[in-house]
Write an enzyme that holds these catalytic residues in place. Structure first.
Site: not given
Ligand code: NAD
Length: 443
Positions: A197, A231
């Site tokens: 997602e 998002c």
């Molecule tokens: P992010 O990708 O930075 O982090 C999400 C999760 O991934 C966190 O739990 C984080 O600890 C983990 N993570 C980060 N780096 C990692 C790595 N190298 N390896 C493994 N895990 C890792 O995202 P964010 O900043 O928390 O959220 C914002 C983004 O999420 C935006 O792009 C937004 O559009 C998207 N988003 C999508 C939806 C949807 O339903 N499609 C909903 C909310 C947010």
């Protein structure tokens, strides 16, 4: 493997226990969501706790019917067998959440995972720490670690070793497209199926025949909710050149009606999650002309609802997913021109078209492949659990909400049941001389 999570009674019990614990923790969750993102209790209910409750109640009401085997017809070749599908638990699934709706985006998929009869590892974002602590207390007070394990920490530190040592049966990830690729690669190593997602730039396209006032109000509602950290927030607007001024006028009216003239001191207006995000966002002010807003304050992580115009399409604000309260308004003079801009970021998570004309609606829905879409609305499609929610391509794969969550967290197992009272030689070798019959039965 013990089968303990598989009975309907067990699943219902856990869902009801979860419901009770979340309702009892509502105050703590409200306080935490305020501390992390300045969400008011009303917003917290509409977009986090209430949203989750709605999904939970729906699942509790329907899980029994979802677990029933579904009969399918049996073809002539296989008569007199009977055929059906059953929904089988996946096994041990990993759910990874982001920080923008830290409770809803971790606990809503959890409903599907429990309903599906799975064991779960829950990994919240490290950037909403107060909410994470409350969620940890809820999970640890209800479930043993060998059923639902709550793992805190930095994603890049915690998850790769876990993926190395253990093979999950499914990874359900919500977050950025960039990290989504890392998760997808890690999962591919062990052929682990994923639901991704992700994010992206969701356009709001306004047609010349749109109701400008309604469009402005609906776009502003979602764009500035949670200070734009959503998002499915409309990332930017495309409006016919002739309607730019009237639209901006209506947008400003809407912003002031929602948050007053001083959003910094308005209770219902959120804050940016942290300094890193704040610093990234204020840079976008340089990418165009600020026609409304533009105030910001690092110490309170405030950024005013801001409208930008006169933006070059290759500016940074038009390359990145904005994920904040900055709204570029771009103009177009032909559908082709608007499409060219949209196609620079294919497969948005959502696409919003504002028009009073069915043919225009159909044109745009057909022209722009996206995860989901709204006509004369923005983002509310995700609040109807009868609609699957998810992206496509760069904005993700798979979906959830309502029955789709249950489907995502179960395997659709195909079963054929064949009686033994009849056992014709036709199906056994040698097949020589039976060709004519096989041609009648197969094909
Ligand atoms: P992010 O990708 O930075 O982090 C999400 C999760 O991934 C966190 O739990 C984080 O600890 C983990 N993570 C980060 N780096 C990692 C790595 N190298 N390896 C493994 N895990 C890792 O995202 P964010 O900043 O928390 O959220 C914002 C983004 O999420 C935006 O792009 C937004 O559009 C998207 N988003 C999508 C939806 C949807 O339903 N499609 C909903 C909310 C947010």
């Amino acid at each position: 493997m013990s089968g303990a999570t598989q009975t309907l009674a067990f699943r219902l019990l856990q869902l009801n226990r979860l419901k009770k614990a979340v309702l009892e923790s509502e105050k703590a969750l409200n306080e935490a969501l305020y501390a992390d993102l300045k969400k008011t209790p009303e917003e917290a209910w509409a977009t986090e706790i209430g949203f989750f409750m709605n999904e939970l109640n729906y699942t509790i009401d329907h899980i029994k019917s979802w677990l029933q085997p579904t009969s399918v017809p049996t073809n002539l070749l296989n008569q007199p067998s009977s055929c059906f599908t059953i929904r089988e638990p996946l096994g041990v699934v990993c759910i990874i959440g982001p920080w923008n709706y830290p409770f809803q985006l971790l606990f809503t998929p959890l409903i599907g995972a429990i309903a599906g009869g799975n064991c779960v590892v829950l990994k919240p974002s490290e950037f909403a720490p107060t909410t994470s602590k409350v969620m940890q207390q809820i999970i640890n007070s209800l479930f043993p670690d060998n059923y639902i394990l709550y793992v805190e920490g930095e994603g890049a530190q915690v998850l790769p070793p876990m993926f190395n040592e253990f093979r999950f049966d499914h990874i359900f990830y919500t977050g950025s497209t960039e990290v989504g690729k890392i998760i997808y690669k890690a999962a591919a190593e062990k052929l682990v199926p994923v639901t991704l997602e992700l994010g992206g730039k969701s356009p709001a396209l306004i047609a010349a025949d749109a109701n400008m006032k309604v469009a402005a109000r609906r776009i502003a509602t979602t764009k500035f909710s949670n200070a734009g950290q959503m998002c499915v927030a409309p990332d930017y607007i495309l409006v016919p050149t002739a309607f730019k001024d009237v639209l901006i006028e209506e947008l400003i009216k809407a912003i002031q009606q929602f948050y007053g003239k001083d959003a910094a001191n308005t209770e219902g207006y959120g804050k940016i999650i942290n300094n890193k995000q704040w610093s990234r966002l204020v840079q976008y002010f340089n990418d165009g002309k600020i026609v409304y807003g533009g105030k910001s304050d690092a110490s309170s992580l405030f950024i005013e609802p801001t409208i930008l115009t006169d933006i070059k399409v290759d500016a940074k604000v038009m390359q990145d997913e904005i994920f904040g309260p900055i709204l570029p308004v771009l103009t177009y003079d032909s559908n082709e021109e608007a499409l060219e801009i949209i196609n620079r970021h294919p497969n948005p998570l959502a696409f919003y078209v504002f028009t009073s004309n069915e043919a225009t609606q159909d044109y745009w829905l057909t022209k722009v492949p996206s995860g989901g879409a709204c006509v004369n609305n923005a983002s509310w499609h995700l609040t109807n659990h009868a609609l699957p929610f998810g992206g496509r391509g760069y904005s993700g794969m798979g979906g959830y909400h309502g029955k789709s969550s249950f489907d995502t967290f179960t395997h659709l197992k195909a079963v054929m049941k064949t009686p033994t009272w009849i056992d014709p030689d036709l199906k056994y070798p040698p097949y020589k001389g039976k060709g004519w019959l096989l041609k009648k039965l197969i094909g």
